[in-house]
Design a protein around this motif. Structure first.
Motif, short mmCIF file in Angstrom:
data_model
loop_
_atom_site.label_atom_id
_atom_site.label_comp_id
_atom_site.label_asym_id
_atom_site.label_seq_id
_atom_site.Cartn_x
_atom_site.Cartn_y
_atom_site.Cartn_z
N CYS A 72 -16.95 -39.13 11.97
CA CYS A 72 -15.74 -39.26 12.78
C CYS A 72 -16.09 -39.00 14.26
O CYS A 72 -16.96 -38.20 14.58
CB CYS A 72 -14.70 -38.27 12.29
SG CYS A 72 -13.15 -38.36 13.17
N CYS B 294 -12.79 -36.07 17.26
CA CYS B 294 -12.90 -34.83 18.01
C CYS B 294 -14.35 -34.42 17.94
O CYS B 294 -15.18 -35.17 17.44
CB CYS B 294 -11.94 -33.74 17.51
SG CYS B 294 -12.55 -32.76 16.14
N GLY C 19 -17.25 -33.86 14.42
CA GLY C 19 -18.22 -34.77 13.80
C GLY C 19 -18.16 -34.74 12.28
O GLY C 19 -19.20 -34.80 11.60
N CYS C 20 -16.97 -34.65 11.69
CA CYS C 20 -16.84 -34.61 10.23
C CYS C 20 -17.35 -35.91 9.61
O CYS C 20 -17.35 -36.97 10.23
CB CYS C 20 -15.38 -34.44 9.83
SG CYS C 20 -14.64 -32.93 10.42
N ASN D 37 -10.99 -34.14 5.79
CA ASN D 37 -10.75 -34.56 7.17
C ASN D 37 -9.34 -34.18 7.57
O ASN D 37 -8.48 -33.97 6.72
CB ASN D 37 -10.90 -36.08 7.31
CG ASN D 37 -12.29 -36.56 6.96
OD1 ASN D 37 -12.53 -37.07 5.88
ND2 ASN D 37 -13.21 -36.36 7.87
N CYS D 38 -9.12 -34.17 8.87
CA CYS D 38 -7.74 -34.06 9.33
C CYS D 38 -7.18 -35.48 9.46
O CYS D 38 -7.88 -36.46 9.19
CB CYS D 38 -7.68 -33.32 10.67
SG CYS D 38 -8.18 -34.30 12.08
N ASN E 298 -11.42 -28.48 11.79
CA ASN E 298 -11.30 -28.78 10.35
C ASN E 298 -12.35 -28.00 9.55
O ASN E 298 -12.00 -27.30 8.59
CB ASN E 298 -11.38 -30.30 10.12
CG ASN E 298 -11.63 -30.66 8.67
OD1 ASN E 298 -11.10 -30.02 7.77
ND2 ASN E 298 -12.44 -31.67 8.44
S1 SF4 Z 1 -11.55 -32.45 12.61
FE1 SF4 Z 1 -10.46 -34.41 12.31
S2 SF4 Z 1 -10.76 -35.52 14.23
FE2 SF4 Z 1 -12.22 -33.87 14.21
S3 SF4 Z 1 -14.09 -34.81 13.42
FE3 SF4 Z 1 -12.99 -33.86 11.69
S4 SF4 Z 1 -11.73 -35.50 10.84
FE4 SF4 Z 1 -12.38 -36.16 12.87
#
Ligand code: SF4
Length: 953
Positions: free
Chosen positions: A75, A78, A81-82, A111-112, A244
């Motif tokens: 991702c 943000c 980096g999930c 994930n969010c 997250n």
């Molecule tokens: S916390 Fe949410 S936005 Fe941030 S990298 Fe993980 S999934 Fe993506």
């Protein structure tokens, strides 16, 4: 325990006899483990990722089997980096959805909302698919499509010409969200330019500086999952860095009995989950933390053993109490005396939090001892003058409790972050760019990026080629109209190339708009201190990878991406070759394949080299008969270290301490006047990378650089302290720093799901304040700053500290009539008028409207509100020590006037220049000791050659 779903008896039988596919065969490396909690999710097993079959949801009730290629990536919505798994439809070669990647050690399949919304971004019907060049005056909104060859040749020629003239400081690369590990740093060093600029001084550098003073590393890495007490100065369960991965572990810690305390003037979702909510007055946090320190000291709850060994207390006594005996007991006595003024009652007076609650939490922290996990991100550290002292005082509690680098404690960030070993290291640049690191801010932890337009206005320099990337200062920064004034001036900015997948307020003032890939359309490696462990994540262009697996490989990512969307990595290689077409500048040498002599490096080779040099990865890959690159392409992540505690206790080898003598007073090993180790239990240990190799309670650096009053952790009153406010005149402190959990600065503007959830940013106001003003929810108020005002609606709530107002910075996106359609889920149509004397007026002409497009949802938009652009009404507030922009504002709140309309903005950039000068006057400029521009031991982004650190005589 596995996070895989455990099949029941009937499910197992059905799998065995082949009635349903067997999804539970063990394969692949071990999944990252959860310390507690149930199996939440189920994932396709990796051996079926090349041909995963699901029924088409949109064809229900018909059962139509769809075949997918499941490709991991990461991702980019943000900084966490999930991991993501993309589902590529093998028939249409379209990405259909994104879910979590269970093999990612930080996010562990979760994930969010912003992770899966990546699908909105890649399918955005307004996205930019081809390079564009302006065809009218800068900012006129007139654009034409142009070829990549034209772009590359033009930019390369300009850079080459500047380098040949020795004007290296006229090249700058300005990044918002980097999302990568050092790629561009290597490129800039290869060009020999000191041209890195980042957003960090409007984000986190205040807190970073507070941590760096203690132990060089500039961020905390809390081990929430194993903590007994967690203290957050942020809304970290719902937003903030790495939230997250952190949120998962905070909850795990709490499920095992940890207590959570949160400081925040808002009752955030995080505070609502806490055992203690401390609605501190903005800027008073350090006073509360020092009161807790005082309680810990007076009650004898400190960890004497840790402090005796690892704090530079001898230096403190030597400098501040030269006549006192140099004993640890005397140090504790001095601490007790110095911090005795920070009583819980004093902290209550400053913060409004009850003294009894402060004392109780202080004792709980003391009792948690080495299992005390903390975090401070943005919030107080980025809101207040002296905000850096908040992080410093927070870490003081970790030092007192001996919870530095322990299980359940808080480690330095660098212990949990992977550093890639790249194939080539260009020499350090021989230039120091004062547009980024000016003399006035010798301790500035990052570049003074938000002062750039003021520096340009003052004639301190100019930019021949200016790249912006994932960066939108006109909208995200304070003082956006000053940015507009600088960006549109071709004398100040010769060429502005905006590298962006979507239109934004800054790209409107560019010469080139160059479409770069979203998360699933580019390569990056990432690694962050999300927990006590180290991992490396691989962001990859999923269509490119799917095509490779299907036997239809491409040479460049843009061949697989939609339209002519490039990825930056390949852009920089191509540009570098064109800057130095004959190799005479020595740049090309740094972009040669390590495997094919003389040939241009490919992006696969770049990552192959890194992965071949990750500890343990070659072995893990070999177990599966894969190359390291193929392993990362397959799983998207690798766990380098499961846990990482007490790295300061690493035993040094003989070579490291050759010729060193033990200083009997400090137990340090000294060689050639330099401290090289610390003797502990009879062995030489590495310690922390500070001048003393210890935790620096006493900072000689602060003394040497002109701030002796901050030699030790202390409380600094904020620029929004009550003493600074005229309450009779309706003044409030405005907290403009909080994030909405579902939005991401400029990047979420094109994510329809996210804008459907969050699409307004009212002013939060406590009921009592609203009653005093005679206003209710949805009434309009005018919020006046030092340089202008904005008009917004009010949300009356008990969730706000009385006497304080707050407004999220995520909304209020805009475009003018002449600008291209973009982000229409979130963007207001505005009219902007420039008047004499630097006055700018913005009025919202229309809000969000349904529109026809290839996405049927665009005609179903039901919200009309795009929010209000508050940041543009803020002047710059550079903290004179850390250089951090201090976001909080002293504002006057009043009922809207007759002429006011929702979303109105007025700004006077001449006033903003005056405010800038007033804050500049508070600085204590370089040189420091020995003629230095800044201390050598502290970190600096894109560190130049050492000789450039010295100011010319
Ligand atoms: S916390 Fe949410 S936005 Fe941030 S990298 Fe993980 S999934 Fe993506």
């Amino acid at each position: 325990m596995s996070i895989r779903h455990k099949p029941g008896l009937i499910e197992s039988l059905a799998e065995k006899v082949g009635l349903i596919p067997n999804l539970h065969e063990e394969d692949g490396p071990d999944l990252p483990s959860l310390t507690e909690g149930g199996a939440l999710t189920d994932y396709p097993p990796p051996d079926q990722w090349d041909d995963w079959v699901e029924y088409e949801a949109q064809d229900w009730p018909r059962q139509q089997a769809k075949h997918y290629m499941v490709v991991p990536t990461a991702c980019f919505n943000c900084e966490a980096g999930c991991g993501l798994l993309s589902y590529v439809d093998k028939e249409t070669m379209e990405v259909r959805k994104f879910e979590g990647n269970p093999y990612h050690p930080a996010s562990r399949g979760r994930n969010c909302a912003k992770g899966p919304a990546t699908i909105n971004q890649i399918r955005d019907t307004d996205r930019i698919l081809y390079p564009m060049r302006r065809s009218g005056a800068r900012g006129s909104g007139e654009w034409e499509r142009v070829s990549w060859d034209t772009v590359l040749d033009d930019i390369a020629a300009r850079i080459r010409e500047r380098l040949q003239q020795g004007a290296n400081n006229e090249i700058a690369y300005h990044v918002g969200r980097p999302g990568a590990e050092g790629y561009i740093d290597r490129v800039l060093k290869a060009w020999g330019v000191d041209g890195h600029n980042s957003h960090t001084n409007i984000c986190s550098s205040g807190a970073r500086f507070g941590y760096a003073l203690w132990h060089f590393f500039d961020r905390p890495s809390p081990d929430h999952a194993n903590a007994r007490f967690i203290l957050l100065i942020s809304a970290h369960l719902e937003s903030g860095h790495y939230f997250n991965p952190h949120a998962q572990r905070i909850i795990e810690g709490m499920m095992k009995g940890a207590k959570l305390a949160v400081m925040d003037p808002r009752l955030s979702n995080t505070a609502s989950m806490a055992d203690h909510w401390m609605p501190t007055y903005p800027g008073s946090e350090a006073a509360v933390l020092l009161a807790m320190a005082n309680v810990i000291l007076q009650d004898g709850l400190y960890d004497a053993e840790f402090m005796k060994t690892w704090v530079n207390w001898q230096t403190y006594l030597e400098k501040e109490h030269p006549d006192a005996p140099r004993t640890f007991d005397r140090f504790i006595e001095a601490l007790k005396s110095v911090y005795s003024e920070y009583t819980p009652e004093f902290a209550e007076q400053e913060s409004g939090v009850p003294a009894a609650q402060i004392a109780e939490i202080g004792r709980d922290i003391g009792r948690a001892g080495s299992r005390f996990a903390t975090h401070n991100w943005r919030s107080a550290g980025s809101g207040n003058a002296g905000g850096w002292a908040v992080a410093r005082c927070l870490h003081f509690l970790n030092v007192l409790t001996g919870s530095v680098g322990t299980e359940g404690g808080t480690s330095p960030s660098g212990w949990n972050k992977f550093k890639p070993n790249v194939f080539d290291h260009p020499p350090d640049q021989k230039f120091w760019n004062e547009l980024h690191f000016p003399k006035e801010y010798p301790l500035s932890h990052y570049e003074m990026s938000f002062l750039l337009p003021h520096f340009l206005k003052e004639g301190r320099g100019k930019l021949a080629v200016y790249f912006t990337r994932v960066f939108n200062p006109v909208w995200t920064y304070p003082d956006g109209f000053t940015w507009v004034e600088a960006l549109r001036d071709e004398e100040k900015v010769g060429l502005h190339a905006a590298l962006t997948p979507t239109w934004n307020e800054t790209a409107f003032f560019a010469d080139y708009v160059l479409p770069m890939g979203h998360a699933s359309e580019r390569h990056d490696i990432i690694s962050y201190e999300t927990h006590s462990g180290t991992w490396i994540g691989f962001r990859q262009p999923v269509l490119r990878e799917a095509r490779r697996r299907m036997g239809d490989p491409v040479d460049f990512t843009y061949e697989a991406n939609p339209g002519e969307v490039w990825e930056e990595d390949e852009f920089w290689i191509e540009l570098s070759w064109r800057i130095d077409p004959d190799g005479s500048l020595g740049i090309r040498d740094h972009f040669i394949s390590p495997y094919r002599p003389g040939e241009k490096i490919t992006i696969d080779e770049y990552y192959r080299y890194i992965f071949d040099n990750v500890d343990g990865l070659p072995e893990a890959a070999a177990k599966e008969d894969l190359s390291t690159l193929d392993y990362m392409r397959k799983y998207g992540a690798f766990e380098v270290e499961k846990t990482a505690y007490a790295k300061h206790l690493k035993t040094l080898d003989d070579e490291a301490v050759a010729g060193a003598k033990v200083d009997p007073e400090t137990n340090t090993l000294v060689a050639g006047g330099k401290t090289v180790g610390v003797m502990v239990d009879g062995k030489p240990r590495a310690g922390f990378p500070t001048p003393s190799l210890k935790q620096e309670f006493y900072s000689q650096t602060m003394v040497d650089w002109g701030w002796p009053e901050y030699a030790i952790p202390t409380y600094i009153k904020s620029h929004v302290h009550p003493d600074e406010l005229d309450r009779e005149n309706g003044e409030y402190p405005l907290v403009p720093t909080f994030r909405l959990p579902t939005l991401i600065h400029s990047r979420s503007g094109n994510a329809k799901w996210l804008n459907e959830i969050s699409n307004r940013n009212p002013v939060w106001m406590h009921r009592r304040d609203a009653e005093k003003m005679g206003i209710g929810t949805d009434d309009l108020v005018r919020v006046t700053t030092e340089i202008g005002h904005f008009v917004d609606r009010v949300w009356v709530t008990e969730s706000m500290k009385p006497g304080v107002v707050a407004c999220s910075h995520h909304l209020g996106r805009w475009r003018r009539k002449q600008d291209a359609d973009g982000n229409r889920w979130s963007v207001n149509l505005v009219d902007i008028q420039e008047e004499d004397g630097g006055k700018w007026r913005m009025r919202v002409m229309d809000g969000i409207r349904p529109y026809e497009s290839a996405d049927r949802d665009s005609s179903r938009i039901f919200w009309r509100d795009g929010g209000v652009h508050q940041n543009i009404t803020f002047p710059v507030h550079p903290d004179p020590v850390s250089g951090m922009h201090c976001w909080h504002q002293k504002v006057k709140v009043e009922k809207a006037r007759e002429e006011d309309a929702y979303g109105d903005v007025l700004v006077d950039t001449e006033k903003s220049f005056e405010v800038y000068r007033a804050w500049l006057d508070q600085t204590r400029p370089a040189p420091g000791p020995g003629g230095l521009r800044r201390p050598l031991w502290l970190n600096r982004p894109l560190r130049p050659a050492e000789e450039t650190y010295y100011l010319p005589e």
